[in-house]
Design a protein around this motif. Structure first.
Motif, short mmCIF file in Angstrom:
data_model
loop_
_atom_site.label_atom_id
_atom_site.label_comp_id
_atom_site.label_asym_id
_atom_site.label_seq_id
_atom_site.Cartn_x
_atom_site.Cartn_y
_atom_site.Cartn_z
N THR A 511 79.95 79.26 69.87
CA THR A 511 81.38 79.15 69.61
C THR A 511 82.11 80.30 70.28
O THR A 511 81.62 81.43 70.36
N TRP A 512 83.29 80.02 70.76
CA TRP A 512 84.17 81.00 71.43
C TRP A 512 85.55 80.78 70.81
O TRP A 512 86.11 79.70 70.95
N SER A 513 86.04 81.76 70.12
CA SER A 513 87.25 81.55 69.32
C SER A 513 88.39 80.99 70.16
O SER A 513 88.68 81.46 71.25
N GLY A 514 88.98 79.92 69.60
CA GLY A 514 90.11 79.29 70.26
C GLY A 514 89.75 78.32 71.37
O GLY A 514 90.65 77.78 72.02
N GLN A 515 88.45 78.07 71.58
CA GLN A 515 88.02 77.20 72.67
C GLN A 515 86.93 76.25 72.15
O GLN A 515 86.29 76.52 71.13
N TYR A 536 88.32 80.05 80.06
CA TYR A 536 88.23 80.84 78.83
C TYR A 536 88.62 82.29 79.08
O TYR A 536 88.73 83.08 78.13
N LEU A 537 88.79 82.67 80.32
CA LEU A 537 88.96 84.09 80.70
C LEU A 537 90.26 84.33 81.47
O LEU A 537 90.36 85.25 82.26
N THR A 538 91.27 83.54 81.18
CA THR A 538 92.49 83.63 81.99
C THR A 538 93.41 84.77 81.55
O THR A 538 94.21 85.26 82.35
N SER A 539 93.35 85.19 80.28
CA SER A 539 94.26 86.23 79.81
C SER A 539 93.52 87.24 78.94
O SER A 539 92.46 86.95 78.38
N VAL A 545 82.42 85.62 69.48
CA VAL A 545 81.36 84.73 69.92
C VAL A 545 80.33 84.62 68.81
O VAL A 545 79.90 85.64 68.24
N SER A 546 79.90 83.39 68.50
CA SER A 546 78.87 83.15 67.49
C SER A 546 77.89 82.11 67.98
O SER A 546 78.19 81.35 68.92
#
Length: 612
Positions: A511-515, A536-539, A545-546
């Motif tokens: 899991t990746w928060s917000g995605q 996932y890495l734009t800003s 991460v879990s």
């Protein structure tokens, strides 16, 4: 499911990637299979066959025995995949000569023929030895402990002779044909196979007589089934080329499977006074290079279309001729290959393949004794230990490759073996990786096949059996202890992230928060890798991460923070101001005033130059 492949460069030493489940040891009472015997074509053979009494070729018992044999070594020329071998420089001329010689006899001989010829009998290691006289070529014969010209061979009373039974008149008994009561003559090849001892006995013009000894033949050759040992140079065998015949026969059992896994023997009208590996004997006085040598290898062109409407027997022959080709073995009146005279073959089953014109074949360059599959540094593969896993957790599998040459390119492929009879489907996270994860659709025992190919040797195979249980216990909760890397710069593109911890499963997700959750690329019990997309890495930010393991049991690990840093501002380069030059005349040789700035330096140097 689709099967893919990936290339890996082998570095000095052993390529070793081992994956294990974290909880397989907790499962008890599951019996796992032993290491599998797998042949050169990737077919699992089962236990070694045992022959207790003589078995004739045209029986279900013989089918089971030969189907479980590795007939000749994996590296044998008979088992060599030549589908990608380069064309022989004289291919066009040789094939034109082969076709022209036969058409000159009869215009209808421009096509491939399949003749029902050689048969065989399987005998136990303890088969009683029988005296046999070699009458024509005793100097090229093997006596198995006998004294020339009398050999002692394991010949049973049921040894068949070429063309029996399907090529003989109805009502003729085997003994009548052994004795040639009708004086039909012919090549009369006879073949005895000892699977246990790994030996092959082949003779030419075999006949049962009223003499002592009763059996006689023109010559006889013994071949090992477990090595690439050839006849002595210049020696013939039951075949003119000095080659064995048994490995080249079109058999009933393989046609029933729909796959022939070896090269065929092929006859041409005229050959050259030469032989090439693996042949050892020529049978001609012709020297023109347009005639094929004994051992010359022909292949059905890849462009030839095998019709979907052909019989399975014709399809099997045509496909084998594309993959393994055929070796020139004898001279005769047709462009022909040899099938067993098995009365179980349906009438006309080879008619389709006999429509192929000789001009659809080509000659390939062959490999020598120490080339191709027989070259040094043959890779071997170990697919790992058998496993027992839960349906909900899947399995972590891993293979080991050894023996490959440093710098060689290895292609590995995982697949579900015999998918048609498997209890369900198997889905690999990355079927091209030595270590990967796999999930299953149903409980049951799955055989997973790992193939490794270096582009030179015979493909290496190994298998692992995964027994999937539906509901025994529950999945463990995952533990996440570290991320690598721990940060990235926004806008930097895709990122491969490694997660370290414990109790990871083939079915774990990240899991990746917000995605949306991510599927791992590779999995072991303690390490996951995942491709984090650039989106996932734009800003800038600090997403968490879990790792999540599915039910039953399972759970979510503690979260770790990943830092996405804002990109550093870009500072434009500063151009220093230009100061007007001030030059002062100096006194004496080589002296001058120095102004400020580039122009001043240039003017001063120019002044100094002129004063010299």
């Amino acid at each position: 499911m689709g099967i893919h492949s990936r290339s890996t460069t082998v570095h000095p030493g052993t390529v070793s990637v081992l994956a294990r489940t974290a909880f397989a040891a907790c499962l008890v009472g599951v019996s796992l299979s032993a290491a599998e015997r797998i042949n050169h074509a990737g077919r699992i053979l089962g236990p070694p066959p045992v022959v207790a009494t003589p078995v004739l070729f045209n029986t279900a018992q013989a089918d089971a025995i030969v189907a479980a044999m590795q007939i000749m070594p994996r590296t044998s020329s008979w088992n060599e995949d030549i589908s990608k071998r380069p064309l022989h420089a004289d291919s066009v001329a040789i094939m034109a000569r082969i076709r022209g010689d036969l058409v000159a006899i009869n215009a209808n001989r421009n096509r491939l023929r399949v003749f029902a010829e050689m048969n065989y009998v399987l005998v136990p290691d303890g088969q009683a030895l029988v005296n046999q006289r070699f009458t024509t070529y005793p100097d090229d014969s093997d006596f198995n402990g006998g004294t020339a010209p009398i050999a002692t061979w394991p010949i049973p009373t049921t040894m068949p002779v070429e063309t029996w039974p399907s090529g003989r008149p109805a009502g003729e008994t085997l003994e009548q044909w052994q004795r040639d009561s009708a004086n039909a003559g012919g090549d009369r090849h006879a073949i005895v196979v000892q699977p246990g001892a790994g030996r092959l006995f082949e003779s030419w013009q075999a006949k049962l007589t009223g003499n002592t000894p009763a059996w006689e033949a023109s010559n006889g050759a013994i071949f090992p089934l477990t090595s690439n040992t050839l006849r002595p140079a210049g020696w013939t065998s039951g075949d003119a080329a000095g080659l064995p015949m048994f490995p080249a026969l079109i058999r009933f059992d393989e046609c029933e499977r729909g796959v022939i896994e070896h090269a065929l023997r092929i006859v041409v009208n005229k050959s050259r006074k030469a032989y090439i590996y693996p042949a050892t004997h020529y049978a001609s006085s012709l020297t023109d290079a347009s005639y094929p040598a004994m051992g010359q290898r022909v292949r059905l062109k890849s462009s030839f279309v095998v019709s979907a409407g052909w019989s399975k027997q014709s399809k099997a022959v045509a496909t084998a001729l594309k993959k393994y080709g055929a070796l020139v073995a004898d001279n005769g009146g047709f462009f022909s290959v040899s099938a067993c005279p098995d009365n179980r073959f349906p009438a006309g089953c080879f008619n389709d393949v006999q429509t192929i014109d000789i001009d659809q074949f080509e000659v390939v360059t062959t490999t020598g004794a120490a080339e191709g599959p027989r070259a040094a540094n043959e890779p071997t593969v170990d697919a790992g230990a058998d496993q027992a896993v839960l349906l909900a957790s899947g399995a972590l599998i891993g293979g080991t490759v050894t023996g490959a040459a440093a710098g060689s390119t290895i292609t590995s492929t995982w697949s579900l073996y015999d998918a048609a009879t498997a209890p369900g489907t198997a889905t690999f996270a990355d079927p091209t990786a030595l270590a990967t994860s796999v999930t299953f659709s149903n409980a049951g025992a799955y055989t997973l096949l790992l193939a490794v190919d270096d582009g030179v040797h015979t493909t290496a195979y190994d298998a692992v059996v995964v027994t999937v249980q539906a509901s025994a216990g529950s999945n463990p909760a995952p533990t996440l202890s570290a991320l690598s890397p721990t940060s990235a710069t926004a806008g930097g593109g895709n990122l491969t992230l490694t997660l370290t911890g414990a109790n990871f499963l083939a079915t774990s997700t990240i899991t990746w928060s917000g995605q949306p959750a991510l599927m791992p690329s590779t999995v072991t019990a303690s390490t996951l890798t995942v491709l984090v997309p650039a989106s996932y890495l734009t800003s800038a930010g600090t997403p968490t991460v879990s790792v999540v393991n599915p039910a039953p049991g399972g759970g979510t690990s503690a979260a770790l923070t990943f830092t996405i840093a804002a990109p550093s501002p870009v500072t434009p380069p500063v151009t220093p101001p230009v100061t007007p030059p001030v030059a002062t005349a100096g006194v004496g040789r080589g002296k001058c005033g120095i102004g400020f700035g580039t122009a001043g330096i240039f003017l001063a140097l120019l002044t100094w130059r002129f004063r010299r």
